[in-house]
Scaffold this motif. Structure first.
Motif, PDB file in Angstrom:
ATOM      1  N   LYS A 194       0.825  -1.207   0.000  1.00 51.16           N
ATOM      2  CA  LYS A 194       0.000   0.000   0.000  1.00 51.16           C
ATOM      3  C   LYS A 194       0.863   1.263   0.000  1.00 51.16           C
ATOM      4  CE  LYS A 194      -3.188   2.538   3.025  1.00 51.16           C
ATOM      5  NZ  LYS A 194      -3.868   2.535   4.335  1.00 51.16           N
TER       6      LYS A 194
ATOM      7  N   ARG B 153      -1.187  -6.565  -0.748  1.00 52.61           N
ATOM      8  CA  ARG B 153      -1.373  -6.300   0.669  1.00 52.61           C
ATOM      9  C   ARG B 153      -2.611  -5.417   0.909  1.00 52.61           C
ATOM     10  NH1 ARG B 153       1.014 -10.599   2.264  1.00 52.61           N
ATOM     11  NH2 ARG B 153       3.285 -10.654   1.968  1.00 52.61           N
ATOM     12  N   PRO B 154      -3.140  -5.418   2.121  1.00 50.90           N
ATOM     13  CA  PRO B 154      -4.331  -4.623   2.432  1.00 50.90           C
ATOM     14  C   PRO B 154      -4.161  -3.141   2.097  1.00 50.90           C
ATOM     15  CG  PRO B 154      -3.877  -6.154   4.228  1.00 50.90           C
ATOM     16  CD  PRO B 154      -2.705  -6.238   3.284  1.00 50.90           C
ATOM     17  N   GLY B 155      -5.228  -2.559   1.578  1.00 49.02           N
ATOM     18  CA  GLY B 155      -5.257  -1.126   1.314  1.00 49.02           C
ATOM     19  C   GLY B 155      -4.764  -0.702  -0.048  1.00 49.02           C
TER      20      GLY B 155
ATOM     21  N   GLN C 111      -5.428 -10.219  -0.464  1.00 55.53           N
ATOM     22  CA  GLN C 111      -6.044 -10.441   0.836  1.00 55.53           C
ATOM     23  C   GLN C 111      -6.086  -9.126   1.620  1.00 55.53           C
ATOM     24  OE1 GLN C 111      -3.312 -14.029   1.346  1.00 55.53           O
ATOM     25  NE2 GLN C 111      -5.141 -14.746   2.443  1.00 55.53           N
ATOM     26  N   GLY C 112      -7.240  -8.477   1.566  1.00 55.49           N
ATOM     27  CA  GLY C 112      -7.434  -7.254   2.314  1.00 55.49           C
ATOM     28  C   GLY C 112      -7.987  -7.546   3.700  1.00 55.49           C
ATOM     29  N   THR C 113      -8.449  -6.500   4.349  1.00 58.41           N
ATOM     30  CA  THR C 113      -9.110  -6.636   5.647  1.00 58.41           C
ATOM     31  C   THR C 113     -10.419  -5.868   5.593  1.00 58.41           C
ATOM     32  OG1 THR C 113      -8.084  -4.663   6.621  1.00 58.41           O
ATOM     33  CG2 THR C 113      -6.857  -6.732   6.793  1.00 58.41           C
TER      34      THR C 113
ATOM     35  N   GLU D 103      -9.320  -2.280   5.527  1.00 57.31           N
ATOM     36  CA  GLU D 103      -8.442  -1.912   4.410  1.00 57.31           C
ATOM     37  C   GLU D 103      -8.660  -2.883   3.261  1.00 57.31           C
ATOM     38  OE1 GLU D 103      -4.542   0.447   5.513  1.00 57.31           O
ATOM     39  OE2 GLU D 103      -4.438  -1.599   6.322  1.00 57.31           O
ATOM     40  N   LYS D 104      -9.690  -2.612   2.519  1.00 64.86           N
ATOM     41  CA  LYS D 104      -9.994  -3.480   1.382  1.00 64.86           C
ATOM     42  C   LYS D 104      -9.052  -3.184   0.212  1.00 64.86           C
ATOM     43  CE  LYS D 104     -14.870  -4.048   2.597  1.00 64.86           C
ATOM     44  NZ  LYS D 104     -14.708  -5.449   3.037  1.00 64.86           N
ATOM     45  N   ILE D 105      -8.852  -4.169  -0.618  1.00 70.80           N
ATOM     46  CA  ILE D 105      -8.101  -4.013  -1.863  1.00 70.80           C
ATOM     47  C   ILE D 105      -9.111  -3.657  -2.949  1.00 70.80           C
ATOM     48  CG2 ILE D 105      -6.735  -5.225  -3.610  1.00 70.80           C
ATOM     49  CD1 ILE D 105      -5.686  -6.976  -1.204  1.00 70.80           C
TER      50      ILE D 105
ATOM     51  N   ASN E 215     -11.802  -9.783   0.928  1.00 77.00           N
ATOM     52  CA  ASN E 215     -11.988  -8.362   1.225  1.00 77.00           C
ATOM     53  C   ASN E 215     -11.466  -7.500   0.062  1.00 77.00           C
ATOM     54  OD1 ASN E 215     -13.235  -7.797   3.941  1.00 77.00           O
ATOM     55  ND2 ASN E 215     -11.661  -9.274   4.547  1.00 77.00           N
TER      56      ASN E 215
END
Length: 300
Positions: free
Chosen positions: A203, A225-227, A247-249, A252-254, A283
């Protein structure tokens, strides 16, 4: 040309800067050649370099040639709180620059009259460029080959393109941009090779913009990575023959989205071939893709 193969310490102050410039009474970009550091040790602090980066050669009799305003090949070079401006070609050309750091340097009005029209061109090595400002240039930072620089907390204003890279081995963090023709990091390729099978896409404050289409080859893995925000141009595609692990969260989505057209069909698709395996989309938001043509359609 000033060539340094030993050591150079050019250390000015905020009030009394050291200036390398043209001797002409009517100075212009390209009036003189460059500073050339070959396996040298040098510190440049509170230094201004202007009107350098001459383009040599006499086509068609001899090809164009330059080393920019500063050419660094190996060594340990530290440039701090300085200005590089009004170069005809490049600001700085970095090769084998594993121990070079630029901190608080302003790059402005680099004309870019060269095949690599950048304020900084990183051919190879892992330099650090941080806390610096890029204004009124063609490309702020151009990264090629297997270079793996650290690019962090820089500001890009009124450039054509802040950053262009053909490898995601570089580390981007905390960079910002405004009033650029393209406000983002232009990605020409992911950077896989025979020796590089896995790449992490990290990110940054700037979004990533895929220049056209790119492929994750069989046996290769791209970890997003996330974000991370990826913007695709019209016709943009990602072909996955290896593995795409995005793989986001929840926080912090992709995001994969269109660069300019905020309607369906602004870009093409992400294509997972029969060769691909072990891909994960978690995500993740995919929007404004799914370009449609009656005889050819794949969705987003």
């Amino acid at each position: 040309e000033l060539k340094v193969e030993g050591e150079l310490a050019a250390i000015g102050t905020e009030a009394q800067k050291i200036i390398f410039t043209s001797s002409s009474t009517q100075p212009a970009a390209g009036d003189w050649e460059w500073l050339y550091f070959k396996d040298a040790r040098a510190t440049l602090e509170n230094v201004t370099i202007r009107y350098a980066g001459k383009k040599e050669g006499n086509p068609p009799f001899s090809p164009p040639f330059t080393r920019g305003a500063i050419y660094i090949d190996g060594g340990n070079i530290q440039i701090k709180n300085s200005k590089i401006e009004k170069s005809q070609t490049l600001g700085i050309w970095l090769k084998n620059a594993a121990s070079t750091t630029m901190d608080g340097v302003e790059f402005s009005n680099i004309e870019g009259d060269w095949e690599k029209p950048a304020a900084i061109y990183i051919e190879s090595g892992s330099p650090t460029i941080k806390n610096s400002t890029f204004k009124n240039n063609n490309i702020g930072i151009l990264i090629e080959g297997s270079a793996s620089p650290v690019i962090e907390n820089n500001v890009f204003e009124n450039n054509q393109t802040p950053i262009k890279t053909n490898t995601l081995l570089a580390s981007f963090f905390g960079n910002t941009g405004q009033n650029n023709n393209l406000n983002g990091i232009l990605v020409a390729d992911f950077g896989f090779s025979d020796a590089i099978n896995q790449i992490d896409w990290r990110k940054d404050n700037l979004p990533y913009i895929l220049e056209s289409s790119a492929t994750i080859a069989s046996g290769k893995t791209l970890n997003i990575r996330p974000g991370v925000i990826v913007k695709l141009k019209s016709g943009g595609r990602i072909y996955v023959n290896g593995a795409l692990k995005a793989q986001g969260t929840a926080s912090e989505k992709i995001i994969f989205t269109s660069l300019v057209q905020e309607t369906a069909g602004g870009w093409d698709f992400i294509y997972f071939s029969a060769l691909s395996s072990n891909s994960i989309l978690d995500n993740v938001i995919v929007r404004y893709g799914g370009w449609y043509n009656a005889p050819f359609k794949r969705g987003a």
